[in-house]
Design an enzyme around this catalytic site. Structure first.
Site, PDB file in Angstrom:
ATOM      1  N   GLU A 268      -0.018-138.184  29.424  1.00 43.82           N
ATOM      2  CA  GLU A 268       0.126-137.644  28.061  1.00 43.82           C
ATOM      3  C   GLU A 268       0.117-136.127  28.131  1.00 43.82           C
ATOM      4  OE1 GLU A 268      -2.577-138.761  24.936  1.00 43.82           O
ATOM      5  OE2 GLU A 268      -2.520-140.879  25.537  1.00 43.82           O
TER       6      GLU A 268
ATOM      7  N   GLU B 157      -8.067-142.862  28.233  1.00 43.37           N
ATOM      8  CA  GLU B 157      -9.074-141.909  27.774  1.00 43.37           C
ATOM      9  C   GLU B 157     -10.392-142.591  27.411  1.00 43.37           C
ATOM     10  OE1 GLU B 157      -7.342-139.522  24.671  1.00 43.37           O
ATOM     11  OE2 GLU B 157      -5.787-138.732  25.968  1.00 43.37           O
TER      12      GLU B 157
HETATM   13  O1  IFM Z   1      -2.794-139.314  19.707  1.00 39.39           O
HETATM   14  C1  IFM Z   1      -3.677-139.132  20.753  1.00 39.39           C
HETATM   15  C2  IFM Z   1      -3.598-140.278  21.730  1.00 39.39           C
HETATM   16  O2  IFM Z   1      -3.817-141.498  21.108  1.00 39.39           O
HETATM   17  C3  IFM Z   1      -4.619-140.113  22.822  1.00 39.39           C
HETATM   18  N1  IFM Z   1      -4.539-138.811  23.423  1.00 39.39           N
HETATM   19  C4  IFM Z   1      -4.473-137.667  22.559  1.00 39.39           C
HETATM   20  C5  IFM Z   1      -3.399-137.860  21.516  1.00 39.39           C
HETATM   21  C6  IFM Z   1      -3.325-136.629  20.602  1.00 39.39           C
HETATM   22  O3  IFM Z   1      -4.538-136.414  19.951  1.00 39.39           O
END
Ligand code: IFM
Length: 495
Positions: A391, A183
Site C-alpha cells: 500500500e 496492518e
Molecule cells: O484505507 C486504509 C487501508 O484500509 C489500510 N491502510 C491505510 C489506508 C489509508 O488510510
C-alpha cells in the site's frame, strides 16, 4: 519530455550512476482495495455483520455516520472495476476477502455463495491478465467472534486459521499470492487501544493481547494455507511498519524512538521474522502485563517461513522523549485519529511531532525518503525475503472539472516521488517485486467515512459512476512501460 529525462531530476545526488531508468520487467504494478471499503452488498448471500458494520452503525463512530452498506458497490460492479484496471495496463490487484461473507459466524463450513463471488472475481482478473493477490483479513472480524472476546482472546487465532484454510482450499489453485493480515497494528492498537477503529475498545492490555493473537493467527494461518495450497504459492504478511525518526540525538528522544519502534514494528516483525518479542518491548510494557498470554509453543507457531513481506507506507513519525514541563505528548499528533486514549501502551510519555513539509488531505506529511528507509531497513532485517509495497498512496480533495474530468496533479507528484524511492531502493539492491497503489477507487476510509478520497479512480457517490483520474492514467503509463513518466506528462483525467 521522456520518462528518463524527467526522472533524472529526482535522482538523489549520492546515487547518480546506480540508477536504472526502468523497473524490472517482472515488476508488479498493482492497485489495492479491501472488502469492507468497496464491496457493499452488506446483507447479500448470507453475509453477517462484521465489527465494522457494527461500529459504523453506532452513532458517533464514523464521520457523518457513514458505513459500508453500499460502499462503491464493487460486489456488483467488479467486472467494470477489473476492466478499468486492464484498460489502464495494471498487471496485479490486491483485494481482501470478507470473512463474514465466507464464514458468517466465524466458525464451520464456508458459504459457497460467498466464495463464488471471489471465484468470479479471480476468473475475471486472470482472463484480463491481472495477477490476483488475496488478503485474508483487512479488519472485518465477524461480529460473533468479537462478541466471544475478539482478538484479545486466543480462540480468535484458531478461528482465523480455519477460515484461511477454507479460502485457501477454494482459491489456492488459481491465486498464487496470499497475505494473511493487513496492518495488524491497526487491528490491535486502533481497535482495542485508542478505539478509533472497530470494535472501538480502549484497553491497553487488550490491545497487547490482540497483537499477540494476531501474530498467532498469522502463523497458524500460514501453516494452514501451506497444508492445502500448491507449494508455488507465496504467503506474506502486510505490515504498516512505522518509520520512526528522533526529534534530536538527545538520549531521551532516542529512547522514544525505541519505544515506538517496538510497539509499531518489533511487536510484529520480532516474532514473525526472528521468533521472539523484543526484550525492550516486554520491559517497557511490564507495568501493564507480564505477557503470560504468550504460551509455550507460540513463538515457534508464529515464526513460520515466509515467502514475502508486504510494506504499507504513508508518512514517517517524528518523536521525542517526555516534554520538559512533564506534559505527555500523547497520540494526537501521530496521525491515527482523535481519541482520548492512546494507541501506544506503555509509551504515553512519548511526544509525537508534526513532521515538516507538504501534507495530504489526511494531514500526513509527504516524505518519499521514508519509503526508501522502510524498504532498505527490511532488506537488512529480512535478507532473502521478497518485498512488496502493498500500500502507498494519498488522499486529496479531488473534484471533477466542468467537463467531468478529474485532474489530480498532487497525486501524480506523490506517486512519482514514492515510486522513485522504490526504484532507488531497487538500485541499492533491495528485492522489491511490486507496488500496489492505495487505492484503486475512492472508497470508505474507515472512521473518516467517504470524505477522504484515496482512489486513482474517482467515484461519484451519488451515481457510483467511475472516472479514472489523471493519476490513474499516469500510473497506467508507468505500468505499461516500466518507466516513470514525468509529473507533467499526462494530461487531465477522464475518459
Ligand atoms: O484505507 C486504509 C487501508 O484500509 C489500510 N491502510 C491505510 C489506508 C489509508 O488510510
Amino acid at each position: 519530455m521522456s520518462g528518463s529525462e524527467s526522472e533524472s531530476e529526482s535522482v538523489p545526488p549520492q546515487h547518480p550512476a546506480a540508477f536504472p531508468s526502468a523497473f524490472p520487467s517482472a515488476f508488479l504494478w498493482g492497485a489495492a482495495t479491501s472488502a469492507y471499503q468497496i464491496e457493499g452488498a452488506a446483507r447479500e448471500g448470507g453475509r453477517t455483520p462484521s465489527i465494522w458494520d457494527t461500529f459504523s452503525h453506532t452513532p458517533g463512530r464514523t464521520a457523518g455516520g457513514e458505513h459500508g452498506d453500499i460502499a462503491v458497490d464493487h460486489y456488483h460492479r467488479y467486472r467494470e472495476d477489473v476492466a478499468l484496471m486492464a484498460d489502464l495496463g495494471l498487471n496485479a490487484y490486491r483485494f481482501s476477502v470478507s470473512w463474514p461473507r465466507v464464514q458468517p459466524t466465524g466458525r464451520g463450513p464456508a458459504v459457497q455463495v460467498g466464495l463464488d463471488f471471489y471465484r468470479r472475481l479471480v476468473d475475471v482478473l486472470l482472463a484480463r491478465g491481472i495477477k490476483p493477490a488475496i488478503t485474508l483479513y483487512h479488519w472485518d472480524l465477524p461480529q460473533e467472534l468479537e462478541d466471544a472476546g475478539g482478538w484479545p482472546e486466543r480462540e480468535t487465532a484458531y478461528r482465523f486459521a480455519e477460515y484461511a484454510q477454507l479460502v485457501g482450499e477454494a482459491l489456492g489453485d488459481r491465486v498464487e499470492q496470499w497475505i494473511t493480515l493487513n496492518e495488524p497494528w491497526c487491528s490491535a492498537f486502533l481497535g482495542y487501544g485508542s478505539g478509533v477503529h472497530a470494535p472501538g475498545r480502549t484497553d491497553p492490555v487488550a490491545a497487547l493481547r490482540a497483537a499477540h493473537h494476531l501474530n498467532l493467527a498469522h502463523g497458524l494461518a500460514t501453516s494452514a494455507l501451506r497444508s492445502v495450497m500448491p507449494a508455488r504459492n507465496s504467503v506474506a504478511l502486510s505490515l504498516n511498519s512505522a518509520v520512526v525518526r528522533p526529534f534530536s540525538r538527545d538520549p531521551a528522544d532516542l529512547a522514544a524512538v525505541r519505544k515506538i519502534d517496538d510497539l509499531a514494528n518489533g511487536i510484529f516483525h520480532g516474532p514473525v521474522l526472528h521468533g521472539a518479542y523484543p526484550d525492550t518491548l516486554t520491559a517497557a510494557t511490564a507495568g501493564l502485563t507480564d505477557w503470560s498470554f504468550v504460551q509455550d509453543g507460540d513463538p515457534a507457531a508464529i515464526h513460520q517461513p515466509l515467502d514475502a513481506l508486504g510494506l504499507n507506507y504513508y508518512t514517517p513519525a517524528l518523536v521525542s522523549g517526555p516534554a520538559e514541563d512533564g506534559a505527555a505528548g500523547g497520540p494526537r499528533a501521530d496521525g491515527h485519529g482523535a481519541s482520548a486514549h492512546s494507541p501506544w501502551p506503555g509509551a504515553d510519555d512519548v511526544v509525537f511531532h508534526q513532521t515538516p513539509g507538504e501534507r495530504t488531505e489526511m494531514g500526513w506529511t509527504i516524505d518519499p525518503s521514508g519509503l526508501y528507509d522502510l524498504i532498505t531497513r527490511y532488506a537488512r532485517e529480512a535478507p532473502g525475503l521478497a518485498l512488496y509495497v502493498t500500500e502507498n498512496g494519498a488522499a486529496y480533495d479531488d473534484k471533477p472539472d466542468p467537463d467531468g474530468r478529474v485532474h489530480d496533479p498532487e497525486r501524480i507528484a506523490y506517486l512519482h516521488g514514492h515510486l522513485s524511492a522504490v526504484r532507488r531502493a531497487l538500485a541499492d539492491g533491495a528485492d522489491v517485486r511490486g507496488y500496489y497503489l492505495w487505492s484503486l477507487l475512492d472508497n470508505f476510509e474507515w472512521a473518516y467515512g467517504y470524505e477522504k478520497r484515496f482512489g486513482a479512480v474517482y467515484v461519484d457517490y451519488g451515481t457510483l459512476e467511475r472516472t479514472p483520474k489523471s493519476s490513474a492514467r499516469w500510473y497506467g503509463q508507468a505500468a505499461r512501460t516500466g518507466v516513470l513518466p514525468g509529473v507533467g506528462d499526462v494530461g487531465g483525467g477522464g475518459a
